[in-house]
Design an enzyme around this catalytic site. Structure first.
Site, PDB file in Angstrom:
ATOM      1  CD  GLU A 114      -3.035  -1.130   0.142  1.00 33.33           C
ATOM      2  OE1 GLU A 114      -2.938  -0.235  -0.501  1.00 33.33           O
ATOM      3  OE2 GLU A 114      -3.718  -2.252   0.145  1.00 33.33           O
ATOM      4  CB  CYS A 162      -2.114   6.705   1.326  1.00 37.14           C
ATOM      5  SG  CYS A 162      -3.512   5.881   2.112  1.00 37.14           S
TER       6      CYS A 162
END
Length: 504
Positions: free
Chosen positions: A258, A292
């Site tokens: 990720e 993110c």
């Protein structure tokens, strides 16, 4: 001892973390809220990591034989303990990561939600029954525990990312070894203590089922390199992923990566501009741009640019910036001076490329000199170039005009990352095109909401330089298990597949 350090240590004491875990060591923990040191932790070296994995491997041999619904009971108890500790753990997240109290509490709620999801999942680890061409045969697939799961988490979601992995890994029959960010180790110790409370209520939990290892790069590398760690779930920068991914692949392990997200939104002519403005403001400024899924690029159709962008500029100028523990400010601090400098470098590069900057200055009155508070920056760019193509982990939103829909889709996709995306439109054709194979190339594509704020029910992750991994909801659980295809012959014959004949 400073007031903020005392508060952090009081919370840790209430949660059951022993003082030796955070008062006598070489890894210093600082709060971005004030820039002050709040703890010093002992670091685990490579040999100690190996010992932790030894314990985890032994725990796996026991835990994999526990029925999945029984494993789910441990996670149910973890959810109960998290509910009881929500205020304390949320406050600790705010202290150590600089989040607002609302966001700190929201992150703990996300942990509770994934526990609820995983408990239900513990009775739904389904395989398929598959049609077979051979008479008197049955073909099916079964799912089995995978092995030791290693988790590497980032500072910006210091507890939620662990819970996404740990809740699923535990119900799937796997132990977990967690290396938190060096910037947020205290919240990891708190989570481990909370899990240990749940384990005490559960009874008969194998030693080493859940462990936290504290340290820097050497600590992480020791875990990544160990072939007994069947799955490494790593959250962080694309640069980090380029190091972790090949190492895990080189030993034929699994990786869930990720990584970066240079996320964009598109505002179309038919968009509800008031709703778009509010969604963009949170998506770009929330968590001080340190998500993110933060919106970093915005394409606005030329017909509505002069209606929307002045309102955004006004919102950027008036947004409150301040100490999340003592004020109601919507924007807290950057994590450290390095993040502040990266933001200033990006703003300078954008200015050199013809950008018009609104905001981006340091707010010195918001906190002491050792802390880094900044006004979020909105930068009007003539085109997508230079710093716009790279993710800067700070509250910078690059805004650009567009005219043609097909061209803006191409611009949207013309970056390395592929995590989250959104479009604001009431035109069915535009929204469906954006969600189609010819539209957004991201793992998350939204309509009339921003790029951030994903729920745990959906699989979370992205494509391209984001790493391709998936965590949390949907069928992300399959990454934590191994699949076996089984064929059972209950006849007295032995027909071969594909009509092959082999008579002896």
């Amino acid at each position: 001892m400073t007031e903020i350090a005392t508060t952090a240590q009081d919370i840790l004491t209430r949660l059951g973390v022993q003082p030796a875990r955070y008062t006598d060591g070489t890894l210093e923990s600082f709060s971005p809220v004030t820039g002050e040191r709040i703890a010093a932790l002992p670091e685990q070296k490579a040999a100690e990591v190996t010992q932790a994995i030894d314990r985890a491997a032994a725990a796996f041999r026991e835990w994999r034989l526990v029925p999945a619904p029984r494993r789910g009971e441990l996670v149910r108890l973890l959810g109960e303990e998290l509910r009881a500790a929500k205020d304390d753990l949320g406050r600790l997240v705010s202290i150590e990561a600089g989040k607002s109290p609302s966001e700190g509490a929201g992150e703990v709620q996300e942990m509770i939600d994934i526990c609820d999801f995983a408990v239900g999942l513990s009775r739904q680890l389904y395989g398929l029954t598959i049609a077979t061409e051979r008479p008197g045969h049955r073909m099916m697939e079964t799912w089995h525990p995978l092995g030791v799961v290693g988790v590497i988490s980032a500072f910006n979601f210091p507890v939620a990312v662990w819970s996404w992995n740990a809740a699923l890994a535990l119900v799937c029959g796997n132990p977990v070894v967690w290396k938190p960010s060096e910037k947020t180790p205290l919240t990891a110790l708190a989570c481990q203590a909370i899990l240990e409370r749940a384990a005490a209520r559960f009874g008969d939990v194998p030693d080493g089922l859940s462990q936290v290892i504290i340290g820097g790069r050497e600590t992480g590398e020791a875990m990544v390199d160990d072939p007994r760690v069947a799955l490494v779930s790593a959250t962080g920068s694309t640069r980090m992923g380029r190091q972790v991914g090949p190492k895990v692949a080189g030993r034929f392990g699994r990786a869930i990566l990720e990584l970066g997200g240079n996320n964009a939104g598109i505002v179309c002519p038919s968009a509800d501009l008031d709703m778009a403005l509010r969604a963009i403001a949170f998506g770009a400024m929330g968590t001080a741009g340190q998500r993110c899924t933060t919106m970093r690029r915005l394409f606005v159709h030329e017909s509505v640019y002069d209606q929307l962008v002045p309102g955004l500029i006004k919102a950027y100028g008036s947004v409150s910036v301040g100490n999340p523990l003592t004020t109601q400010a919507l924007v807290g601090p950057l994590v450290d001076g390095q993040a502040f400098q990266a933001m200033q470098d990006a703003i300078a590069a954008a200015t050199a490329a013809g950008g018009k900057v609104h905001g981006g200055t340091r707010v010195t009155e918001a906190g002491p000199e050792a802390a880094f508070y900044v006004k979020p920056a909105l930068i009007e760019m003539p085109e997508q170039t230079g710093p716009v193509l790279e993710e800067t982990f700070a509250p910078i939103l690059y805004v650009m005009r567009y005219g043609d829909f097909d061209e803006v889709i191409a611009q949207h996709n013309a970056v390395g990352a592929g995590l989250s995306s959104s479009i604001f439109t009431t035109d069915l054709r535009e929204s469906e095109m954006f969600l189609s194979a010819a539209g957004s190339d991201c793992g998350i594509a939204n309509v009339n909401i921003g790029t951030s704020g994903a729920e745990i029910g959906g699989a979370f992750g992205g494509e391209k330089e984001t790493g391709g991994g998936r965590e949390s909801g949907s069928d992300a659980w399959k990454a934590y298990m191994r699949r076996a295809t089984n064929t059972i012959n209950y006849s007295r014959q032995l027909p071969l597949a594909q009509g092959v004949v082999f008579d002896i």
